[in-house]
Design an enzyme around this catalytic site. Structure first.
Site, PDB file in Angstrom:
ATOM      1  N   ARG A  87       0.848  -1.182   0.000  1.00 29.48           N
ATOM      2  CA  ARG A  87       0.000   0.000   0.000  1.00 29.48           C
ATOM      3  C   ARG A  87       0.887   1.236   0.000  1.00 29.48           C
ATOM      4  NH1 ARG A  87      -4.999   2.386   2.228  1.00 29.48           N
ATOM      5  NH2 ARG A  87      -4.764   4.531   1.567  1.00 29.48           N
ATOM      6  N   ARG A  97      -5.246   2.289  -4.873  1.00 26.37           N
ATOM      7  CA  ARG A  97      -4.494   1.590  -3.821  1.00 26.37           C
ATOM      8  C   ARG A  97      -4.624   0.084  -3.960  1.00 26.37           C
ATOM      9  NH1 ARG A  97      -8.914   4.409  -0.352  1.00 26.37           N
ATOM     10  NH2 ARG A  97      -8.313   5.843  -1.924  1.00 26.37           N
ATOM     11  N   ASP A 100      -7.050  -1.120   1.148  1.00 27.72           N
ATOM     12  CA  ASP A 100      -7.451  -0.188   2.192  1.00 27.72           C
ATOM     13  C   ASP A 100      -8.234  -1.021   3.195  1.00 27.72           C
ATOM     14  OD1 ASP A 100      -7.815   2.221   3.511  1.00 27.72           O
ATOM     15  OD2 ASP A 100      -9.588   2.770   2.366  1.00 27.72           O
ATOM     16  N   ASP A 102     -10.123  -0.597   6.874  1.00 25.42           N
ATOM     17  CA  ASP A 102     -10.563   0.347   7.897  1.00 25.42           C
ATOM     18  C   ASP A 102     -11.430  -0.358   8.929  1.00 25.42           C
ATOM     19  OD1 ASP A 102      -9.465   2.856   6.942  1.00 25.42           O
ATOM     20  OD2 ASP A 102     -10.866   2.683   5.276  1.00 25.42           O
TER      21      ASP A 102
END
Length: 175
Positions: A87, A97, A100, A102
């Site tokens: 990343r 990217r 990701d 989260d």
């Protein structure tokens, strides 16, 4: 003899638009090093937000049962997985990217980790976050709004949001 560690449930949102068919399954495998992946959503293709001149994203959600705190999960495990999957962070948070990851929800906690609020506001704002989360935890009650994820996701029409379910991408092996 040491005491057993408390088990936390982390509800994670995953996204990728650089080799996503490889990177999303790789994330699920790597998350297994930090706990037990209890559930995975379908994979959804969605249009990029912000910087629109880039490939579509593939998005999904997972529930990870882990002994890690939310802070350790974010700063150590997620940071390490993103590093392993190469990343690259840029000034533009909406840039393409490889991955990701989260933390959207963590147990039923309300917390601040660095600049991130948990529950993440995107649970209420983004269909590509809400819909996959509702697939794996429809009865989870959002700790701030009191709404079950099923209700939050029902506010979004996947087709109108430009989301397409990707039946060809599997996050866990069939074996």
């Amino acid at each position: 003899m040491s005491e057993p560690k408390a088990r936390n449930l982390a509800y994670l949102s995953l996204g990728s638009n650089i080799d996503p068919e490889r990177n999303l399954p790789a994330v699920v495998d790597l998350l297994g090093e930090y706990g037990r992946v209890r559930a995975v959503s379908n994979v959804w293709q969605s249009k990029p937000v912000g910087l629109t001149d880039q490939p579509d994203f593939l998005n999904a959600a997972v529930i990870l049962e882990t002994a890690l705190s939310a802070r350790s999960l974010r700063r150590q495990a997620i940071a390490e997985i993103e590093r392993r999957l190469k990343r690259v962070r840029t000034q533009d948070k909406s840039a393409p990217r490889t991955i990701d990851i989260d933390i959207m929800l963590f147990n039923d906690e309300i917390a601040q980790i660095d600049s991130r609020h948990i529950p993440d506001p995107e649970v209420l704002e983004r269909p590509f976050v809400a819909i996959p989360l509702a697939e794996i935890a429809p009865d989870y009650v959002h700790p701030e709004t009191g709404q079950p994820l099923r209700e939050i996701a029902a506010q979004f029409d996947p087709r109108r949001a430009g989301m397409v379910r990707r039946e060809d991408v599997h996050l866990v092996s069939d074996g």
